[in-house]
Every structure is written in C-alpha cells, then in structure tokens.
Motif scaffolding. Structure first.
Motif, PDB file in Angstrom:
ATOM      1  N   LEU A 115       0.830  -1.207   0.000  1.00 35.55           N
ATOM      2  CA  LEU A 115       0.000   0.000   0.000  1.00 35.55           C
ATOM      3  C   LEU A 115       0.866   1.259   0.000  1.00 35.55           C
ATOM      4  O   LEU A 115       0.608   2.210  -0.739  1.00 35.55           O
ATOM      5  N   ARG A 116       1.890   1.254   0.837  1.00 33.51           N
ATOM      6  CA  ARG A 116       2.777   2.422   0.915  1.00 33.51           C
ATOM      7  C   ARG A 116       3.500   2.645  -0.409  1.00 33.51           C
ATOM      8  O   ARG A 116       3.645   3.759  -0.873  1.00 33.51           O
ATOM      9  N   PHE A 138      -7.374  -1.136  -2.053  1.00 31.02           N
ATOM     10  CA  PHE A 138      -7.116  -2.083  -3.139  1.00 31.02           C
ATOM     11  C   PHE A 138      -6.207  -1.408  -4.152  1.00 31.02           C
ATOM     12  O   PHE A 138      -6.597  -0.439  -4.784  1.00 31.02           O
ATOM     13  N   VAL A 139      -5.022  -1.923  -4.288  1.00 30.91           N
ATOM     14  CA  VAL A 139      -4.061  -1.363  -5.236  1.00 30.91           C
ATOM     15  C   VAL A 139      -3.673  -2.455  -6.225  1.00 30.91           C
ATOM     16  O   VAL A 139      -3.879  -3.636  -5.958  1.00 30.91           O
ATOM     17  N   PRO A 140      -3.123  -2.085  -7.382  1.00 29.24           N
ATOM     18  CA  PRO A 140      -2.753  -3.100  -8.377  1.00 29.24           C
ATOM     19  C   PRO A 140      -1.839  -4.179  -7.787  1.00 29.24           C
ATOM     20  O   PRO A 140      -0.954  -3.908  -6.967  1.00 29.24           O
ATOM     21  N   PHE A 141      -2.061  -5.402  -8.236  1.00 31.41           N
ATOM     22  CA  PHE A 141      -1.335  -6.559  -7.712  1.00 31.41           C
ATOM     23  C   PHE A 141       0.180  -6.430  -7.871  1.00 31.41           C
ATOM     24  O   PHE A 141       0.935  -6.954  -7.057  1.00 31.41           O
ATOM     25  N   LYS A 142       0.629  -5.718  -8.895  1.00 29.08           N
ATOM     26  CA  LYS A 142       2.075  -5.610  -9.131  1.00 29.08           C
ATOM     27  C   LYS A 142       2.810  -5.046  -7.917  1.00 29.08           C
ATOM     28  O   LYS A 142       3.991  -5.330  -7.728  1.00 29.08           O
ATOM     29  N   TYR A 143       2.152  -4.284  -7.074  1.00 33.03           N
ATOM     30  CA  TYR A 143       2.812  -3.718  -5.896  1.00 33.03           C
ATOM     31  C   TYR A 143       2.949  -4.730  -4.768  1.00 33.03           C
ATOM     32  O   TYR A 143       3.729  -4.547  -3.859  1.00 33.03           O
ATOM     33  N   PHE A 144       2.189  -5.809  -4.849  1.00 37.67           N
ATOM     34  CA  PHE A 144       2.274  -6.858  -3.830  1.00 37.67           C
ATOM     35  C   PHE A 144       3.332  -7.907  -4.156  1.00 37.67           C
ATOM     36  O   PHE A 144       3.845  -8.566  -3.274  1.00 37.67           O
ATOM     37  N   ARG A 145       3.639  -8.075  -5.440  1.00 40.30           N
ATOM     38  CA  ARG A 145       4.522  -9.158  -5.873  1.00 40.30           C
ATOM     39  C   ARG A 145       5.858  -9.196  -5.125  1.00 40.30           C
ATOM     40  O   ARG A 145       6.281 -10.238  -4.661  1.00 40.30           O
ATOM     41  N   GLU A 146       6.523  -8.064  -5.021  1.00 37.76           N
ATOM     42  CA  GLU A 146       7.859  -8.074  -4.419  1.00 37.76           C
ATOM     43  C   GLU A 146       7.822  -8.390  -2.920  1.00 37.76           C
ATOM     44  O   GLU A 146       8.823  -8.805  -2.365  1.00 37.76           O
ATOM     45  N   TYR A 147       6.665  -8.200  -2.272  1.00 36.76           N
ATOM     46  CA  TYR A 147       6.574  -8.463  -0.831  1.00 36.76           C
ATOM     47  C   TYR A 147       6.021  -9.846  -0.519  1.00 36.76           C
ATOM     48  O   TYR A 147       6.032 -10.274   0.623  1.00 36.76           O
TER      49      TYR A 147
END
Length: 149
Positions: A115-116, A138-147
C-alpha cells in the motif's frame, strides 16, 4: 444479518467511490484543495486536503440522522459503512502511509508495504495530471509481488 451486509457492502463500495473522487475530483476541479497534499514536506499539521474528510462525513451524518427516523432502518447502516471506511482511510492513509501520526512505526506487513509503495508511486507525480494508483485499500497486484516472495 442484512444490516451487517449493508454496512459491509457500503464499506466495499466506498473504495470505488474514493477512487473516482480521488481521480476525477481531487485531481480535477478539486485540485485547489488537494494540491498541498502532493507537496513534499508540507509544514502544517492540517492540509487543505483534509477538507475532503468533511465532504465524506456529511453524507454519513445525514444517513445516521435519517436512519433512526422514524425507527432504525437501512440508511443508518449505509452511514455506518461510510464511517467505517473513513476510519480505515484515516488509519491507512494518514497514519500508516503518510505517518502524520507515529502510531505504527514498526509495521512490517507485506500488505501495508505494498500500500505504501503504491501511494509513493501516486505521489511521484507532483501535478494533477498523469497520476496512477488512486485507490486506498485495493491497489494493483504488481505492488504486492515483491513483498509476497
């Protein structure tokens, strides 16, 4: 049970309303109020952008008022869903992301990190045009991938 679903449904619907309001109002004709939010190191405790809290609070308060007249009805629970979203928005956006209050300094959760990051990408553009990531929860999934590795 139905009132709980109305509250939850309203909460979820508020994410879409927030996205549209952020993209088309805050980054549109409401830019005058939102612009200071995009300035790094804004020195005041309050921003003009905080006026949007009032904009969202008014319908919630009105729904509470009409939701108890003549007796408790579904309007009250729509107002409750808006209120719950407002509380979540404050905790996520102002406390966790922008750290206007130092309450969750040691948060190391993958969801909160994503989210940040999405919000930092949003603030990368200082102007009102060419923005991205207008949502809050809800943010695009691409921001979750690296975490999620």
């Amino acid at each position: 049970m139905i009132f709980a679903l109305v509250t939850l449904g309203t909460f979820l619907l508020m994410e879409g309303i927030t996205w549209c309001t952020h993209k088309y109002v805050m980054h549109g004709f409401g830019w005058y109020l939102h612009e200071d939010h995009h300035q790094p190191g804004y020195p005041h405790v309050f921003e003009k952008n905080d006026a949007f809290f009032v904009v969202f609070a008014i319908p919630s308060m009105m729904l509470f008022f009409f939701g108890i007249r003549p007796e408790l009805n579904f309007l009250f629970f729509i107002g409750l869903g808006i209120l719950c979203y407002g509380i979540a928005y404050f905790l996520i956006h102002d406390v966790l992301i922008h750290r206007r209050f130092k309450w969750f300094d040691k948060t190391d959760n993958w969801y909160f990190k994503a989210l940040r990051k999405a919000h930092k990408i949003h603030h990368k553009k200082m102007g009102k045009q060419e923005g991205e990531c207008f949502g809050m929860l809800f943010v695009p999934f691409k921001y979750f991938r690296e975490y999620l590795k």
